[in-house]
Design a protein around this motif. Structure first.
Motif, PDB file in Angstrom:
ATOM      1  N   GLY A   9       0.818  -1.221   0.000  1.00 48.35           N
ATOM      2  CA  GLY A   9       0.000   0.000   0.000  1.00 48.35           C
ATOM      3  C   GLY A   9       0.843   1.258   0.000  1.00 48.35           C
ATOM      4  N   GLN A  10       0.382   2.227   0.761  1.00 42.86           N
ATOM      5  CA  GLN A  10       1.107   3.514   0.815  1.00 42.86           C
ATOM      6  C   GLN A  10       2.517   3.343   1.377  1.00 42.86           C
ATOM      7  OE1 GLN A  10      -1.396   6.867   2.553  1.00 42.86           O
ATOM      8  NE2 GLN A  10      -2.566   5.047   3.055  1.00 42.86           N
ATOM      9  N   ALA A  11       2.683   2.374   2.270  1.00 40.61           N
ATOM     10  CA  ALA A  11       4.012   2.181   2.870  1.00 40.61           C
ATOM     11  C   ALA A  11       5.033   1.854   1.781  1.00 40.61           C
ATOM     12  CB  ALA A  11       3.962   1.080   3.917  1.00 40.61           C
ATOM     13  N   ALA A  12       4.586   1.134   0.766  1.00 44.53           N
ATOM     14  CA  ALA A  12       5.501   0.752  -0.316  1.00 44.53           C
ATOM     15  C   ALA A  12       5.810   1.935  -1.241  1.00 44.53           C
ATOM     16  CB  ALA A  12       4.922  -0.406  -1.116  1.00 44.53           C
ATOM     17  N   THR A  13       5.021   2.995  -1.140  1.00 41.90           N
ATOM     18  CA  THR A  13       5.312   4.184  -1.946  1.00 41.90           C
ATOM     19  C   THR A  13       6.165   5.177  -1.157  1.00 41.90           C
ATOM     20  OG1 THR A  13       3.407   5.521  -1.304  1.00 41.90           O
ATOM     21  CG2 THR A  13       3.063   3.953  -3.110  1.00 41.90           C
ATOM     22  N   THR A  14       6.535   4.799   0.046  1.00 41.21           N
ATOM     23  CA  THR A  14       7.348   5.661   0.902  1.00 41.21           C
ATOM     24  C   THR A  14       8.798   5.248   0.743  1.00 41.21           C
ATOM     25  OG1 THR A  14       5.517   5.688   2.445  1.00 41.21           O
ATOM     26  CG2 THR A  14       7.621   6.452   3.289  1.00 41.21           C
ATOM     27  N   GLU A  15       9.676   6.215   0.469  1.00 40.72           N
ATOM     28  CA  GLU A  15      11.068   5.862   0.221  1.00 40.72           C
ATOM     29  C   GLU A  15      11.712   5.240   1.458  1.00 40.72           C
ATOM     30  OE1 GLU A  15      13.101   5.541  -2.072  1.00 40.72           O
ATOM     31  OE2 GLU A  15      15.031   5.642  -1.084  1.00 40.72           O
ATOM     32  N   TRP A  16      11.549   5.866   2.591  1.00 38.90           N
ATOM     33  CA  TRP A  16      12.288   5.456   3.780  1.00 38.90           C
ATOM     34  C   TRP A  16      11.441   5.739   5.014  1.00 38.90           C
ATOM     35  CZ3 TRP A  16      16.289   2.444   3.481  1.00 38.90           C
ATOM     36  CH2 TRP A  16      17.138   2.289   4.557  1.00 38.90           C
ATOM     37  N   LEU A  17      11.300   4.758   5.892  1.00 39.17           N
ATOM     38  CA  LEU A  17      10.545   4.970   7.135  1.00 39.17           C
ATOM     39  C   LEU A  17      11.527   4.955   8.297  1.00 39.17           C
ATOM     40  CD1 LEU A  17       8.599   2.872   5.249  1.00 39.17           C
ATOM     41  CD2 LEU A  17       7.057   3.551   7.072  1.00 39.17           C
ATOM     42  N   GLU A  18      11.469   6.001   9.086  1.00 35.91           N
ATOM     43  CA  GLU A  18      12.419   6.104  10.211  1.00 35.91           C
ATOM     44  C   GLU A  18      11.736   5.884  11.542  1.00 35.91           C
ATOM     45  OE1 GLU A  18      14.059  10.040   9.869  1.00 35.91           O
ATOM     46  OE2 GLU A  18      15.805   9.249   8.820  1.00 35.91           O
ATOM     47  N   ASN A  19      10.396   5.773  11.514  1.00 32.12           N
ATOM     48  CA  ASN A  19       9.688   5.750  12.787  1.00 32.12           C
ATOM     49  C   ASN A  19       8.920   4.449  13.008  1.00 32.12           C
ATOM     50  OD1 ASN A  19       7.807   6.155  10.838  1.00 32.12           O
ATOM     51  ND2 ASN A  19       6.991   8.076  11.629  1.00 32.12           N
ATOM     52  N   TYR A  20       9.306   3.397  12.294  1.00 33.50           N
ATOM     53  CA  TYR A  20       8.679   2.098  12.559  1.00 33.50           C
ATOM     54  C   TYR A  20       9.635   1.322  13.454  1.00 33.50           C
ATOM     55  CZ  TYR A  20       6.105  -2.187  12.006  1.00 33.50           C
ATOM     56  OH  TYR A  20       5.379  -3.303  12.268  1.00 33.50           O
ATOM     57  N   PRO A  21       9.200   0.997  14.675  1.00 35.21           N
ATOM     58  CA  PRO A  21      10.136   0.417  15.650  1.00 35.21           C
ATOM     59  C   PRO A  21      10.777  -0.878  15.165  1.00 35.21           C
ATOM     60  CG  PRO A  21       8.055   0.997  16.697  1.00 35.21           C
ATOM     61  CD  PRO A  21       7.855   1.169  15.227  1.00 35.21           C
ATOM     62  N   GLY A  22      12.003  -1.081  15.604  1.00 37.69           N
ATOM     63  CA  GLY A  22      12.700  -2.323  15.288  1.00 37.69           C
ATOM     64  C   GLY A  22      13.713  -2.184  14.182  1.00 37.69           C
ATOM     65  N   PHE A  23      13.742  -1.000  13.537  1.00 41.07           N
ATOM     66  CA  PHE A  23      14.695  -0.787  12.437  1.00 41.07           C
ATOM     67  C   PHE A  23      15.513   0.476  12.685  1.00 41.07           C
ATOM     68  CE2 PHE A  23      11.174  -3.233  10.710  1.00 41.07           C
ATOM     69  CZ  PHE A  23      11.859  -4.296  10.118  1.00 41.07           C
ATOM     70  N   PRO A  24      16.523   0.392  13.571  1.00 40.47           N
ATOM     71  CA  PRO A  24      17.338   1.581  13.807  1.00 40.47           C
ATOM     72  C   PRO A  24      18.001   1.999  12.495  1.00 40.47           C
ATOM     73  CG  PRO A  24      18.106  -0.305  15.132  1.00 40.47           C
ATOM     74  CD  PRO A  24      17.003  -0.810  14.268  1.00 40.47           C
ATOM     75  N   GLY A  25      17.915   3.268  12.173  1.00 36.02           N
ATOM     76  CA  GLY A  25      18.461   3.719  10.885  1.00 36.02           C
ATOM     77  C   GLY A  25      17.407   3.709   9.804  1.00 36.02           C
ATOM     78  N   GLY A  26      16.250   3.101  10.089  1.00 34.53           N
ATOM     79  CA  GLY A  26      15.135   3.118   9.148  1.00 34.53           C
ATOM     80  C   GLY A  26      15.109   1.908   8.225  1.00 34.53           C
ATOM     81  N   ILE A  27      14.045   1.857   7.440  1.00 38.39           N
ATOM     82  CA  ILE A  27      13.878   0.761   6.465  1.00 38.39           C
ATOM     83  C   ILE A  27      13.155   1.314   5.239  1.00 38.39           C
ATOM     84  CG2 ILE A  27      11.752  -0.039   7.659  1.00 38.39           C
ATOM     85  CD1 ILE A  27      12.602  -2.919   6.628  1.00 38.39           C
ATOM     86  N   GLY A  28      13.519   0.826   4.065  1.00 42.72           N
ATOM     87  CA  GLY A  28      12.846   1.239   2.833  1.00 42.72           C
ATOM     88  C   GLY A  28      11.407   0.721   2.827  1.00 42.72           C
ATOM     89  N   GLY A  29      10.500   1.530   2.287  1.00 41.94           N
ATOM     90  CA  GLY A  29       9.083   1.143   2.274  1.00 41.94           C
ATOM     91  C   GLY A  29       8.844  -0.156   1.518  1.00 41.94           C
ATOM     92  N   ILE A  30       9.520  -0.309   0.379  1.00 44.73           N
ATOM     93  CA  ILE A  30       9.308  -1.519  -0.430  1.00 44.73           C
ATOM     94  C   ILE A  30       9.859  -2.740   0.317  1.00 44.73           C
ATOM     95  CG2 ILE A  30       9.959  -2.681  -2.594  1.00 44.73           C
ATOM     96  CD1 ILE A  30       9.798   0.094  -3.924  1.00 44.73           C
ATOM     97  N   ASP A  31      11.000  -2.556   0.948  1.00 46.91           N
ATOM     98  CA  ASP A  31      11.619  -3.646   1.705  1.00 46.91           C
ATOM     99  C   ASP A  31      10.681  -4.096   2.838  1.00 46.91           C
ATOM    100  OD1 ASP A  31      13.529  -5.389   2.522  1.00 46.91           O
ATOM    101  OD2 ASP A  31      14.849  -3.911   3.470  1.00 46.91           O
ATOM    102  N   LEU A  32      10.120  -3.126   3.554  1.00 41.88           N
ATOM    103  CA  LEU A  32       9.207  -3.455   4.659  1.00 41.88           C
ATOM    104  C   LEU A  32       7.986  -4.207   4.124  1.00 41.88           C
ATOM    105  CD1 LEU A  32       8.515  -3.165   7.705  1.00 41.88           C
ATOM    106  CD2 LEU A  32       7.371  -1.014   7.141  1.00 41.88           C
ATOM    107  N   ALA A  33       7.450  -3.733   2.991  1.00 41.30           N
ATOM    108  CA  ALA A  33       6.270  -4.380   2.396  1.00 41.30           C
ATOM    109  C   ALA A  33       6.589  -5.825   2.013  1.00 41.30           C
ATOM    110  CB  ALA A  33       5.825  -3.588   1.169  1.00 41.30           C
ATOM    111  N   MET A  34       7.741  -6.038   1.407  1.00 44.09           N
ATOM    112  CA  MET A  34       8.127  -7.402   0.987  1.00 44.09           C
ATOM    113  C   MET A  34       8.291  -8.325   2.195  1.00 44.09           C
ATOM    114  SD  MET A  34       7.920  -7.532  -2.073  1.00 44.09           S
ATOM    115  CE  MET A  34       7.467  -6.298  -3.219  1.00 44.09           C
ATOM    116  N   LYS A  35       8.826  -7.761   3.276  1.00 42.62           N
ATOM    117  CA  LYS A  35       9.007  -8.569   4.490  1.00 42.62           C
ATOM    118  C   LYS A  35       7.645  -8.937   5.096  1.00 42.62           C
ATOM    119  CE  LYS A  35      13.544  -6.812   6.115  1.00 42.62           C
ATOM    120  NZ  LYS A  35      14.325  -7.615   5.242  1.00 42.62           N
ATOM    121  N   MET A  36       6.704  -7.992   5.057  1.00 43.52           N
ATOM    122  CA  MET A  36       5.357  -8.278   5.589  1.00 43.52           C
ATOM    123  C   MET A  36       4.684  -9.373   4.767  1.00 43.52           C
ATOM    124  SD  MET A  36       3.710  -4.609   6.621  1.00 43.52           S
ATOM    125  CE  MET A  36       4.390  -3.619   7.950  1.00 43.52           C
TER     126      MET A  36
END
Ligand SMILES: Cc1cc2nc3c(=O)[nH]c(=O)nc-3n(C[C@H](O)[C@H](O)[C@H](O)COP(=O)(O)OP(=O)(O)OC[C@H]3O[C@@H](n4cnc5c(N)ncnc54)[C@H](O)[C@@H]3O)c2cc1C
Length: 306
Positions: free
Chosen positions: A39-66
């Motif tokens: 969804g929208q998370a995958a259109t986000t370049e970088w998320l810095e405020n989702y816990p568990g990923f110090p330094g942030g995570i790419g939106g597409i990467d997070l979506a693929m992991k989910m």
């Protein structure tokens, strides 16, 4: 007709989390997503405020992991657009582009879509310079000049992202100060590629075959100026994707669905999760929380029916 215990509509963070919890609870569930997972998370370049990923995570990467995590517990994920949702006695019929499906419960997690500005030239140049997704289209504007419209977190974060490619980024905002988080604001203010056009609204997007400029009006003076740009990225809020259930449930004046804390609606078996719901904070962290609660409530609902 195929039958399921649970149909999840939408494969954003809320839908995938509902799917993960449902699959782990051994509920026979299927998730329909009409586009890319995330969804929208995958259109986000970088998320810095989702816990568990110090330094942030790419939106597409997070979506693929989910997607991978939910499927690993047996969630069935199908690419299809859900076109209609019907209540038929004690069950629901979900009409999709892959055919109909009968189900005992539904979690609607259809999220939100970008709000359009509604100005002349916006729809004409959509895909030809007008975009609602910097992650998707930013790289087309290497060494070019772009405008970002908006003043919230999404606008400012994506303006910062666009400075990686563009030579210059105008940030056009109708107020004299940003709504974005202070940390993000400071980064934007310190970035020499970003120029702010305060108290300004876009009147028109102009060009021939593609975007060539924006006409910007100063408020309240009404003074007009034409700013030459190659692209316009619009982040002026979102609208709820609640059309499927608008005649079944209560929504607020902006179309967001009203639920209780259990994500339940007035229709037994119909639960709502994520950004499509009326709520005080629309973020990945709250979407996943909604998805988990909704799935656990479905488990209780199904147990009571047996
Ligand atoms: C530019 C931008 C930056 C952001 N930055 C952050 C950030 O840094 N941190 C953060 O936490 N949050 C951020 N967000 C917000 C976050 O992305 C959302 O809160 C979150 O994605 C909401 O999840 P959701 O699952 O409720 O909905 P969505 O992510 O909107 O997903 C809904 C899904 O449902 C699908 N769908 C809709 N209708 C149908 C249908 N009829 N049939 C089938 N599928 C359908 C859609 O295709 C979509 O994939 C940002 C959002 C944007 C736009």
């Amino acid at each position: 007709m195929q039958e399921k215990e649970l149909v999840i509509i939408g494969g954003g963070p809320a839908g995938y989390t509902a799917g993960l919890y449902a699959a782990r609870a051994d509920i026979n569930a299927i998730l329909f997503e009409r586009g890319m997972p995330g969804g929208q998370a995958a259109t986000t370049e970088w998320l810095e405020n989702y816990p568990g990923f110090p330094g942030g995570i790419g939106g597409i990467d997070l979506a693929m992991k989910m997607d991978e995590q939910a499927r690993s517990f047996g969630l069935e994920v199908v690419t299809a657009d859900v076109e209609k949702l019907e209540r038929a006695g004690e069950v629901f019929i979900v009409h999709t582009t892959q055919g109909p499906m009968q189900t005992k419960a539904v979690i609607l997690a259809t999220g939100a879509s970008p709000q359009v500005l509604g100005v002349k030239g916006e729809s004409k140049f959509h895909g030809r310079g007008v975009s609602y997704c910097a992650t998707c289209d930013g790289a087309f504007f290497r060494d070019k000049t772009v405008a970002v419209v908006g003043g919230g977190d999404a606008a400012v974060e994506e303006a910062l992202f666009l400075t990686k490619f563009a030579a210059k980024v105008y940030l056009i905002h109708r107020r004299g100060e940003l709504r974005a988080t202070k940390l993000i604001q400071k980064r934007a203010m310190d970035n020499p590629k970003i120029e702010f056009l305060w108290h300004s609204v876009v009147e028109e997007i102009v060009g021939d075959q593609k975007v060539e400029a924006v006409k910007v009006k100063q408020v309240p003076s009404g003074e007009l100026q034409t700013v030459a740009v190659d692209g316009v990225f619009i982040y002026v809020g979102t609208r709820a994707n609640s059309g499927l259930v608008k005649d079944l449930v209560q929504t607020d004046e902006r179309g967001y669905i009203i639920t209780d804390e259990q994500m339940a609606t007035s229709i037994p078996g119909l639960f709502i999760a994520g950004d499509v719901r009326r709520k005080p904070l629309r973020q990945v962290v709250t979407a996943v929380a909604d998805g988990a609660i909704a799935a656990m409530e479905v488990e209780k609902y199904l147990a009571l029916r047996e």
